[in-house]
Design an enzyme around this catalytic site. Structure first.
Site, PDB file in Angstrom:
ATOM      1  N   SER A  28      38.588  49.610 -19.594  1.00 13.18           N
ATOM      2  CA  SER A  28      38.073  50.032 -18.040  1.00 13.18           C
ATOM      3  C   SER A  28      38.546  51.349 -17.938  1.00 13.18           C
ATOM      4  O   SER A  28      39.466  51.928 -17.764  1.00 13.18           O
ATOM      5  CB  SER A  28      38.635  49.282 -17.096  1.00 13.18           C
TER       6      SER A  28
ATOM      7  N   THR B 176      36.420  41.700 -13.553  1.00 13.72           N
ATOM      8  CA  THR B 176      35.650  42.053 -14.497  1.00 13.72           C
ATOM      9  C   THR B 176      35.726  40.794 -15.552  1.00 13.72           C
ATOM     10  O   THR B 176      36.277  39.772 -15.135  1.00 13.72           O
ATOM     11  CB  THR B 176      35.851  43.508 -15.180  1.00 13.72           C
TER      12      THR B 176
ATOM     13  N   PRO C 165      19.253  28.461 -23.250  1.00 15.96           N
ATOM     14  CA  PRO C 165      17.913  28.546 -22.549  1.00 15.96           C
ATOM     15  C   PRO C 165      17.909  28.114 -21.088  1.00 15.96           C
ATOM     16  O   PRO C 165      17.546  28.492 -20.054  1.00 15.96           O
ATOM     17  CB  PRO C 165      16.906  27.619 -23.516  1.00 15.96           C
TER      18      PRO C 165
ATOM     19  N   GLY D 166      26.702  51.721 -19.162  1.00 14.48           N
ATOM     20  CA  GLY D 166      26.869  51.135 -18.181  1.00 14.48           C
ATOM     21  C   GLY D 166      27.818  52.115 -17.214  1.00 14.48           C
ATOM     22  O   GLY D 166      28.107  51.295 -16.145  1.00 14.48           O
TER      23      GLY D 166
ATOM     24  N   ASP E  86      27.985  44.490  -7.898  1.00 12.47           N
ATOM     25  CA  ASP E  86      27.226  44.664  -9.167  1.00 12.47           C
ATOM     26  C   ASP E  86      25.692  45.053  -8.845  1.00 12.47           C
ATOM     27  O   ASP E  86      25.126  46.105  -9.452  1.00 12.47           O
ATOM     28  CB  ASP E  86      27.481  43.789 -10.170  1.00 12.47           C
TER      29      ASP E  86
ATOM     30  N   LYS F  79      34.367  36.875 -13.385  1.00 14.49           N
ATOM     31  CA  LYS F  79      33.664  37.078 -12.241  1.00 14.49           C
ATOM     32  C   LYS F  79      32.998  35.838 -11.584  1.00 14.49           C
ATOM     33  O   LYS F  79      32.982  35.545 -10.227  1.00 14.49           O
ATOM     34  CB  LYS F  79      32.491  37.737 -12.643  1.00 14.49           C
TER      35      LYS F  79
ATOM     36  N   GLY G 222      21.255  37.786 -21.560  1.00 16.62           N
ATOM     37  CA  GLY G 222      22.434  37.239 -20.909  1.00 16.62           C
ATOM     38  C   GLY G 222      22.389  36.577 -19.771  1.00 16.62           C
ATOM     39  O   GLY G 222      21.115  36.633 -19.334  1.00 16.62           O
ATOM     40  N   ALA G 223      23.167  35.524 -19.491  1.00  9.81           N
ATOM     41  CA  ALA G 223      22.942  34.644 -18.455  1.00  9.81           C
ATOM     42  C   ALA G 223      24.208  34.657 -17.668  1.00  9.81           C
ATOM     43  O   ALA G 223      24.367  33.594 -16.836  1.00  9.81           O
ATOM     44  CB  ALA G 223      22.365  33.281 -18.932  1.00  9.81           C
ATOM     45  N   GLY G 224      25.237  35.524 -17.631  1.00 11.33           N
ATOM     46  CA  GLY G 224      26.676  35.435 -17.175  1.00 11.33           C
ATOM     47  C   GLY G 224      26.376  35.932 -15.560  1.00 11.33           C
ATOM     48  O   GLY G 224      25.476  36.345 -15.195  1.00 11.33           O
TER      49      GLY G 224
END
Length: 269
Positions: A21, A66, A156, A235, A106, A70, A130-132
Protein backbone atom coordinates in the site's frame (compact mmCIF):
# COMPACT_ATOMS: atom_id res chain seq x y z
CA UNK A 1 13.50 13.09 11.92
CA UNK A 2 9.85 12.73 12.91
CA UNK A 3 9.40 12.66 16.70
CA UNK A 4 6.30 11.02 18.17
CA UNK A 5 5.00 11.71 21.65
CA UNK A 6 2.31 10.37 23.96
CA UNK A 7 -0.04 12.82 22.27
CA UNK A 8 0.62 11.60 18.73
CA UNK A 9 -2.53 10.24 17.08
CA UNK A 10 -2.79 6.92 15.25
CA UNK A 11 -4.46 5.89 12.01
CA UNK A 12 -4.08 2.34 10.65
CA UNK A 13 -4.61 0.54 7.38
CA UNK A 14 -6.22 -2.88 7.87
CA UNK A 15 -5.61 -5.30 5.02
CA UNK A 16 -3.93 -8.54 4.00
CA UNK A 17 -1.54 -8.04 2.34
CA UNK A 18 -0.76 -4.48 3.39
CA UNK A 19 2.90 -4.00 2.55
CA UNK A 20 2.20 -2.93 -1.04
CA UNK A 21 0.00 0.00 0.00
CA UNK A 22 1.02 3.56 -0.75
CA UNK A 23 -1.52 4.93 1.74
CA UNK A 24 1.13 5.53 4.43
CA UNK A 25 3.06 7.85 2.10
CA UNK A 26 -0.08 9.75 1.07
CA UNK A 27 -1.42 10.27 4.55
CA UNK A 28 1.93 10.96 6.17
CA UNK A 29 2.47 13.73 3.63
CA UNK A 30 -1.05 15.08 4.18
CA UNK A 31 -0.79 15.13 7.98
CA UNK A 32 2.60 16.84 7.77
CA UNK A 33 1.34 19.46 5.29
CA UNK A 34 -1.53 20.33 7.64
CA UNK A 35 0.58 20.26 10.81
CA UNK A 36 -1.43 17.39 12.31
CA UNK A 37 0.43 15.15 14.78
CA UNK A 38 -0.70 11.72 13.55
CA UNK A 39 1.19 8.63 12.39
CA UNK A 40 -0.24 6.24 9.79
CA UNK A 41 0.67 2.54 9.94
CA UNK A 42 -0.17 -0.26 7.51
CA UNK A 43 -1.09 -3.48 9.30
CA UNK A 44 -1.45 -6.99 7.84
CA UNK A 45 -4.61 -8.24 9.55
CA UNK A 46 -6.16 -11.70 9.59
CA UNK A 47 -8.68 -11.21 12.44
CA UNK A 48 -10.87 -8.20 11.64
CA UNK A 49 -12.84 -8.29 14.88
CA UNK A 50 -9.67 -8.28 16.97
CA UNK A 51 -8.21 -5.47 14.85
CA UNK A 52 -11.23 -3.20 15.40
CA UNK A 53 -11.15 -3.96 19.12
CA UNK A 54 -7.44 -3.10 19.11
CA UNK A 55 -8.07 0.22 17.38
CA UNK A 56 -10.52 1.10 20.10
CA UNK A 57 -8.15 0.01 22.88
CA UNK A 58 -5.34 2.11 21.40
CA UNK A 59 -7.53 5.19 21.03
CA UNK A 60 -6.91 5.34 17.27
CA UNK A 61 -8.27 8.33 15.36
CA UNK A 62 -9.43 6.19 12.46
CA UNK A 63 -8.56 3.53 9.93
CA UNK A 64 -8.60 2.62 6.28
CA UNK A 65 -9.67 -0.86 5.23
CA UNK A 66 -8.54 -2.66 2.10
CA UNK A 67 -8.86 -6.14 0.57
CA UNK A 68 -10.00 -8.60 1.74
CA UNK A 69 -11.73 -6.94 4.71
CA UNK A 70 -13.99 -4.27 3.17
CA UNK A 71 -17.15 -6.33 3.52
CA UNK A 72 -16.23 -7.98 6.81
CA UNK A 73 -15.23 -4.90 8.80
CA UNK A 74 -18.57 -3.16 8.79
CA UNK A 75 -20.08 -6.03 10.79
CA UNK A 76 -17.79 -5.16 13.70
CA UNK A 77 -18.53 -1.45 14.15
CA UNK A 78 -21.29 0.44 15.87
CA UNK A 79 -22.72 2.46 12.99
CA UNK A 80 -22.55 2.79 9.20
CA UNK A 81 -23.02 5.74 6.89
CA UNK A 82 -25.71 5.64 4.21
CA UNK A 83 -22.94 5.26 1.62
CA UNK A 84 -21.49 2.21 3.36
CA UNK A 85 -24.97 0.73 3.65
CA UNK A 86 -25.61 1.31 -0.04
CA UNK A 87 -22.32 -0.21 -1.19
CA UNK A 88 -22.35 -2.98 1.39
CA UNK A 89 -18.68 -2.49 2.21
CA UNK A 90 -16.48 -0.06 4.12
CA UNK A 91 -13.01 1.32 3.46
CA UNK A 92 -12.89 3.97 6.20
CA UNK A 93 -13.54 3.99 9.94
CA UNK A 94 -13.88 7.25 11.84
CA UNK A 95 -15.03 8.34 15.29
CA UNK A 96 -18.52 9.72 15.71
CA UNK A 97 -19.44 10.62 19.27
CA UNK A 98 -17.03 8.05 20.63
CA UNK A 99 -18.40 5.22 18.47
CA UNK A 100 -16.89 3.83 15.30
CA UNK A 101 -18.62 4.81 12.08
CA UNK A 102 -18.01 2.72 8.97
CA UNK A 103 -17.93 4.69 5.73
CA UNK A 104 -17.09 4.10 2.10
CA UNK A 105 -15.13 6.73 0.18
CA UNK A 106 -14.23 4.46 -2.76
CA UNK A 107 -17.22 5.44 -4.91
CA UNK A 108 -16.49 9.11 -4.33
CA UNK A 109 -12.82 8.60 -5.17
CA UNK A 110 -13.33 6.59 -8.34
CA UNK A 111 -16.11 8.88 -9.57
CA UNK A 112 -13.60 11.72 -9.64
CA UNK A 113 -11.26 9.63 -11.79
CA UNK A 114 -14.01 8.43 -14.13
CA UNK A 115 -15.53 11.87 -14.67
CA UNK A 116 -12.59 14.25 -14.34
CA UNK A 117 -9.66 12.22 -15.71
CA UNK A 118 -11.38 9.85 -18.11
CA UNK A 119 -14.43 11.84 -19.17
CA UNK A 120 -16.88 8.98 -18.56
CA UNK A 121 -20.52 9.99 -18.75
CA UNK A 122 -23.95 8.90 -19.89
CA UNK A 123 -22.78 8.19 -23.44
CA UNK A 124 -20.21 5.61 -22.32
CA UNK A 125 -20.50 1.85 -21.91
CA UNK A 126 -18.43 -0.01 -19.32
CA UNK A 127 -17.70 -3.63 -18.44
CA UNK A 128 -16.60 -4.24 -14.86
CA UNK A 129 -14.80 -7.48 -13.99
CA UNK A 130 -15.42 -8.39 -10.34
CA UNK A 131 -18.24 -8.46 -7.82
CA UNK A 132 -16.60 -7.67 -4.48
CA UNK A 133 -16.43 -4.47 -2.45
CA UNK A 134 -14.38 -2.56 -5.04
CA UNK A 135 -16.77 -3.60 -7.81
CA UNK A 136 -19.74 -2.43 -5.77
CA UNK A 137 -18.12 0.97 -5.28
CA UNK A 138 -17.36 1.45 -8.96
CA UNK A 139 -20.86 0.24 -9.86
CA UNK A 140 -22.28 3.03 -7.70
CA UNK A 141 -19.93 5.59 -9.24
CA UNK A 142 -20.85 4.50 -12.78
CA UNK A 143 -24.54 4.53 -11.91
CA UNK A 144 -24.29 8.11 -10.69
CA UNK A 145 -22.64 9.00 -14.01
CA UNK A 146 -25.56 7.32 -15.85
CA UNK A 147 -23.24 5.03 -17.81
CA UNK A 148 -24.28 1.79 -19.49
CA UNK A 149 -22.84 -1.00 -17.34
CA UNK A 150 -22.31 -4.75 -17.48
CA UNK A 151 -20.84 -6.65 -14.51
CA UNK A 152 -18.92 -9.85 -15.17
CA UNK A 153 -17.59 -12.17 -12.48
CA UNK A 154 -16.72 -15.78 -11.85
CA UNK A 155 -19.96 -16.13 -9.89
CA UNK A 156 -22.78 -14.89 -12.15
CA UNK A 157 -25.21 -14.57 -9.24
CA UNK A 158 -22.88 -12.07 -7.55
CA UNK A 159 -22.46 -10.17 -10.81
CA UNK A 160 -26.25 -9.85 -11.04
CA UNK A 161 -26.40 -8.36 -7.53
CA UNK A 162 -23.77 -5.73 -8.36
CA UNK A 163 -25.45 -4.93 -11.67
CA UNK A 164 -28.73 -4.36 -9.84
CA UNK A 165 -26.94 -2.02 -7.43
CA UNK A 166 -25.58 0.02 -10.34
CA UNK A 167 -29.06 0.33 -11.81
CA UNK A 168 -30.60 1.49 -8.53
CA UNK A 169 -28.43 4.63 -8.70
CA UNK A 170 -28.91 5.38 -12.39
CA UNK A 171 -26.93 2.97 -14.57
CA UNK A 172 -28.43 1.45 -17.68
CA UNK A 173 -27.77 -2.18 -18.56
CA UNK A 174 -25.18 -2.95 -21.23
CA UNK A 175 -26.38 -6.06 -23.07
CA UNK A 176 -24.20 -9.15 -23.14
CA UNK A 177 -21.95 -9.21 -26.18
CA UNK A 178 -22.04 -5.43 -26.65
CA UNK A 179 -18.52 -4.01 -26.88
CA UNK A 180 -17.72 -1.48 -24.12
CA UNK A 181 -15.79 1.77 -24.32
CA UNK A 182 -14.05 0.95 -21.05
CA UNK A 183 -13.07 -2.27 -19.27
CA UNK A 184 -12.45 -2.08 -15.52
CA UNK A 185 -10.62 -4.62 -13.39
CA UNK A 186 -12.20 -4.46 -9.92
CA UNK A 187 -10.50 -7.62 -8.60
CA UNK A 188 -7.13 -8.00 -6.82
CA UNK A 189 -5.73 -9.84 -9.86
CA UNK A 190 -2.58 -8.09 -11.05
CA UNK A 191 -1.36 -7.19 -7.57
CA UNK A 192 1.28 -9.90 -7.88
CA UNK A 193 1.58 -9.85 -11.66
CA UNK A 194 -1.38 -12.11 -12.42
CA UNK A 195 -3.16 -11.79 -15.75
CA UNK A 196 -6.89 -11.33 -16.04
CA UNK A 197 -8.87 -13.80 -18.15
CA UNK A 198 -7.48 -13.32 -21.64
CA UNK A 199 -10.68 -11.85 -23.11
CA UNK A 200 -10.09 -8.68 -21.06
CA UNK A 201 -6.59 -8.22 -22.46
CA UNK A 202 -7.83 -8.36 -26.05
CA UNK A 203 -8.96 -4.74 -26.25
CA UNK A 204 -9.85 -3.22 -29.59
CA UNK A 205 -9.01 0.20 -30.99
CA UNK A 206 -11.11 2.85 -29.31
CA UNK A 207 -11.40 0.96 -26.03
CA UNK A 208 -9.73 1.90 -22.74
CA UNK A 209 -8.64 0.12 -19.55
CA UNK A 210 -8.91 1.00 -15.87
CA UNK A 211 -7.27 -1.27 -13.29
CA UNK A 212 -8.10 -0.51 -9.66
CA UNK A 213 -4.90 -2.33 -8.70
CA UNK A 214 -1.82 -0.11 -8.45
CA UNK A 215 1.86 -0.58 -7.73
CA UNK A 216 5.35 0.50 -8.75
CA UNK A 217 4.94 -1.36 -12.07
CA UNK A 218 1.90 -1.50 -14.35
CA UNK A 219 -0.26 -4.58 -14.04
CA UNK A 220 -0.31 -6.90 -17.09
CA UNK A 221 -3.78 -5.54 -17.96
CA UNK A 222 -2.56 -1.93 -18.01
CA UNK A 223 0.77 -2.83 -19.64
CA UNK A 224 -0.95 -4.72 -22.49
CA UNK A 225 -3.31 -1.82 -23.18
CA UNK A 226 -0.52 0.76 -23.18
CA UNK A 227 1.64 -1.44 -25.42
CA UNK A 228 -1.12 -1.21 -28.02
CA UNK A 229 -1.35 2.55 -27.67
CA UNK A 230 -4.69 2.46 -25.86
CA UNK A 231 -5.52 4.75 -22.92
CA UNK A 232 -5.07 2.92 -19.61
CA UNK A 233 -5.20 4.06 -15.99
CA UNK A 234 -4.16 2.28 -12.82
CA UNK A 235 -5.68 2.64 -9.35
CA UNK A 236 -3.55 5.56 -8.14
CA UNK A 237 -6.17 8.15 -8.99
CA UNK A 238 -8.82 6.28 -7.05
CA UNK A 239 -6.36 5.83 -4.18
CA UNK A 240 -5.83 9.59 -3.93
CA UNK A 241 -9.53 10.40 -4.27
CA UNK A 242 -10.71 7.99 -1.60
CA UNK A 243 -7.78 8.94 0.66
CA UNK A 244 -8.66 12.63 0.47
CA UNK A 245 -12.24 11.90 1.48
CA UNK A 246 -11.08 9.67 4.35
CA UNK A 247 -8.66 12.35 5.58
CA UNK A 248 -11.56 14.80 5.76
CA UNK A 249 -13.65 12.33 7.78
CA UNK A 250 -10.86 11.92 10.36
CA UNK A 251 -9.79 15.53 10.69
CA UNK A 252 -12.73 17.70 9.64
CA UNK A 253 -10.29 19.62 7.44
CA UNK A 254 -9.95 19.95 3.66
CA UNK A 255 -7.48 17.41 2.35
CA UNK A 256 -4.31 18.72 0.64
CA UNK A 257 -5.05 16.79 -2.55
CA UNK A 258 -2.07 18.14 -4.51
CA UNK A 259 0.28 17.05 -1.73
CA UNK A 260 -1.30 13.60 -1.64
CA UNK A 261 -1.14 13.25 -5.42
CA UNK A 262 2.56 14.20 -5.43
CA UNK A 263 3.25 11.69 -2.65
CA UNK A 264 1.49 8.95 -4.61
CA UNK A 265 3.45 9.76 -7.75
CA UNK A 266 6.74 9.70 -5.83
CA UNK A 267 5.86 6.38 -4.16
CA UNK A 268 4.99 4.85 -7.51
CA UNK A 269 8.37 5.63 -9.02
Amino acid sequence: MRVTTAGTGLVCLLGNPAEHSMSPQLHTAAFAACGIDVVYVACAVTDVRAAVTGLDALGALGANVTVPHKRAVWEHVNRRTAEAELIGAANTLFRDGGAWMADNTDAEGVRRVLADDMGVGSDHSVVVFGAGGAARAIAVALGRLRARVRIEARRPEQADIVAALAQTVGARALPGGAAPDLVVNATPLGLHGERLPERYHDLADGQAALDLVYGPSPTPFVADARARGLPAWDGLGMLVGQAAAAFERWTGRTAPVDVMRAAAAAAAR
